[in-house]
Design an enzyme around this catalytic site. Structure first.
Site: not given
Ligand code: IPM
Ligand code: MG
Length: 357
Positions: A142, A191, A223, A247, A251
């Site tokens: 990032y 990884k 993975d 990230d 999710d």
């Molecule tokens: C999160 C989001 C952000 C990230 C984006 C919106 C830049 O996906 O907070 O997880 O990737 O960190």
């Molecule tokens: Mg995210």
């Protein structure tokens, strides 16, 4: 106690969900004798529209001069075409980095009342899901150099992924400290069979682990971790990992609970100040219709009280109210099921407010 909170309503459903969280904070302030003062700032798409950039300097300044930041959500398709330096996401990354918020805590918990909403099979879910994702937030791909150049006659893109020892060490220690207050188990995800950053990650994590003999630390390749999260999520307690893996896995972890709208997060640095936001995004498709689930934001406000203001009783009070409302069968549209009562975003906020005892 008096606390100044920088508030970013943001884009999409951001303003609606923040409204509910502020109502809850005000009531908590009244009940426990605190004064929460809000300073609102523009960031994200709303700031692009108003000032031509997603993070105006005066907004950042206010993030650096407050006791914590509460954020709704930023971004949306409206700003897809803007240059990358001023995209709504750039505001988020800019605040994280300027505030030194290297530790992103994302609890993923299956609310027993919502077990049926998990996309996983009942026999997997019945063992429970209650894990804490600890994601490194201001390093890795990032924040490396990003460039797209012409090489050998074709466009070639580079995203540099870098980790220095101190960046790994501090996030590892944070994960071990958190594990001490939970079950004492950490899985470090990398990884290391391919990446140098991951090999260094593993070495530094092991070195830090030696200073936490009471915490059990295991390595897992990313993975495999992605697979284990859907196969047997109850094996995890604390997961620590680098920015990009975190990230993606966070999710996944929130999705398997079936209620991403309920999930909160905290971003912390070395001091007490943090930034708090729900895991979900700005959901432009339902924005302005009073349909969103405000619980992720309300629980983020509770995390702010617990982690930044040392107000455990107050945070417990909010979490219990949320639980009571779910127990009573109230749901927003995103997690509605048969036999439950559907509420709008504002009605859900109001129910929680009335359940604060
Ligand atoms: C999160 C989001 C952000 C990230 C984006 C919106 C830049 O996906 O907070 O997880 O990737 O960190
Ligand atoms: Mg995210």
């Amino acid at each position: 106690m008096k606390k100044t909170i920088t508030v970013i309503r943001g884009d999409g459903i951001g303003p609606e969900i923040i409204e509910q969280a502020l109502k809850v904070l005000d009531k908590i302030g009244e009940k426990f004798g605190h004064s929460f003062q809000y300073q609102e700032i523009l960031a994200g798409g709303a700031a692009i529209d108003a000032c031509g950039t997603s993070l105006p300097p005066e907004s950042l300044e206010k993030c650096l001069r407050c006791d914590s930041v509460l954020l709704g959500a930023v971004g949306g398709p409206k700003w897809d075409g803007v240059p990358k330096e001023i995209r709504p996401e750039a505001a988020l990354l800019g605040i994280r980095s300027a505030m030194g918020l290297y530790a992103n805590l994302r609890p993923a918990r299956l609310f027993p009342q919502l077990a049926g909403a998990s996309p996983l099979k009942a026999e997997i879910v019945e063992k429970g899901i209650d894990l804490m994702m600890v994601r490194e937030l201001i390093g890795g791909a990032y924040f490396g150099e990003h460039r797209t150049v012409l090489e050998n006659g074709e466009e070639t893109a580079h995203d540099d992924m870098t980790y220095a020892e101190h960046e790994i060490d501090r996030i590892a220690r944070r994960a071990f400290q958190i594990a001490r207050k939970r079950s004492g188990r950490v899985v470090s995800v990398d990884k290391a069979n391919v990446l140098d950053t991951s090999r260094l990650w593993r070495k530094v994590v092991h070195r830090a682990a030696a200073e936490f003999p009471d915490v059990e630390c295991a390595d897992m390749l990313v993975d495999n971790a992605a697979m284990q999260l859907v196969k047997n999520p109850s094996q995890f307690d604390v997961i620590v990992t680098e920015n990009l893996f975190g990230d993606i896995l966070s999710d996944e972890a929130s999705m398997i609970t079936g209620s991403i709208g309920m999930m909160a997060s905290a971003s912390l640095g070395d001091g007490t100040r943090g930034m708090y936001e729900p895991i979900h995004g700005s959901a432009p498709d339902i924005a302005g219709r009073d349909l969103a689930n405000p619980i992720g934001t309300i629980l983020s406000a509770a995390m702010m009280l617990r982690y930044s203001f040392d107000m455990d009783k107050e945070a417990d009070c909010i979490e219990q109210a949320v639980n009571a409302v779910l127990d009573a069968g109230y749901r927003t549209a995103d997690c509605m099921s048969e036999g439950c009562t559907k509420l709008s975003c504002s009605a859900m906020g109001q129910r929680i407010l009335e359940s604060l005892f």
